[in-house]
Design a protein around this motif. Structure first.
Motif, PDB file in Angstrom:
ATOM      1  N   SER A 142       2.114 -34.740 -55.209  1.00 18.14           N
ATOM      2  CA  SER A 142       2.914 -35.960 -55.358  1.00 18.14           C
ATOM      3  C   SER A 142       4.315 -35.642 -55.866  1.00 18.14           C
ATOM      4  O   SER A 142       5.312 -36.202 -55.386  1.00 18.14           O
ATOM      5  CB  SER A 142       2.209 -36.927 -56.313  1.00 18.14           C
TER       6      SER A 142
ATOM      7  N   GLU B 124       7.828 -36.424 -54.019  1.00 16.24           N
ATOM      8  CA  GLU B 124       8.903 -37.185 -54.658  1.00 16.24           C
ATOM      9  C   GLU B 124      10.217 -36.402 -54.644  1.00 16.24           C
ATOM     10  O   GLU B 124      11.290 -36.958 -54.387  1.00 16.24           O
ATOM     11  CB  GLU B 124       8.506 -37.525 -56.095  1.00 16.24           C
TER      12      GLU B 124
ATOM     13  N   GLU C 146      13.657 -37.578 -52.834  1.00 16.07           N
ATOM     14  CA  GLU C 146      14.919 -37.668 -53.561  1.00 16.07           C
ATOM     15  C   GLU C 146      16.015 -36.861 -52.871  1.00 16.07           C
ATOM     16  O   GLU C 146      17.153 -37.306 -52.741  1.00 16.07           O
ATOM     17  CB  GLU C 146      14.725 -37.180 -54.995  1.00 16.07           C
TER      18      GLU C 146
END
Length: 216
Positions: A186, A190, A194
């Motif tokens: 995860s 992420e 980003e």
């Protein structure tokens, strides 16, 4: 591409489970020494071989001697075929050996109080090597006691408790590993999102400047 790390983690978990619970290992476990009248009793006799020694001619001989003394009398033999000798066990012996002849156990059906005594399991192997044929012999003694009723075995109770504790520990360990792996994936997703958002926020004229010049 984002689903690939999760697939890898799931595959690792499956491999751990398969290696821990599905791998075949030969363990020379001693036989139980107490039987109950009227029940069947497996006389466990295991003689492990190394993988390179599997091709061998195996002969198994079972003997019985009463507790009050006397000579060993043959009761069962395996020499390419099963053979039961005339004895007090006639018609009550069953072969429980494995195909690889590492487990050469037999079962006494409908045990009686007179079946108490000393059982001997003799294993003779003739290994088939190109140059020579060495012989290997081993013996297992089983001091069997037959009782009228089964009593509570404190050792077996402790063994069952330890087994359940081990299963709970392994389950918790696998859950922790799966949660750790999921969180790691995860965080990687992420970070990738980003980076993609930051790239999209750059003006188009600056994106061209981000390209690395190619030297001629």
């Amino acid at each position: 591409m984002a689903a690939l790390p999760r697939l890898v983690c799931a595959s690792l978990v499956v491999l751990v489970l398969w290696a821990g619970f599905c791998s075949a290992v030969c363990v020379e476990v001693p036989s139980e020494t107490e039987a109950v009248q009227g029940k069947d009793m497996k006389l466990l006799c295991i003689s492990c071989m190394k993988r390179e020694e599997v091709t061998a001619n195996t002969v198994v001989e079972w003997f019985y001697r009463p507790q009050e003394g006397g000579k060993d009398e043959p009761i069962y033999e395996y020499r390419k075929t099963n053979h039961e000798f005339p004895s007090r066990f006639s018609g009550r012996l069953q072969w429980n050996g494995s195909k690889d002849m590492q487990d050469v156990s037999i079962t006494v059906v409908n045990v009686t109080l007179n079946d108490s005594g000393i059982y001997t399991c003799n294993i003779t192997r003739e290994f088939e090597f190109e140059i020579h044929r060495p012989l290997f012999t081993s013996s297992r003694l089983i001091h069997l006691t037959v009782v009228e009723e089964a009593g509570e075995d404190f050792t077996s109770v402790i063994s069952e408790i330890m087994m359940y504790i081990l299963l709970v520990f392994l389950t918790l360990w696998l859950l922790i590993e799966m949660v750790y792996c999921y969180r790691k994936v995860s965080k990687a997703e992420e970070a990738a999102q980003e980076n993609a958002t930051d790239y999209l926020a750059i003006p188009s004229e600056n994106k061209e400047n981000c390209a690395v010049p190619v030297e001629e």
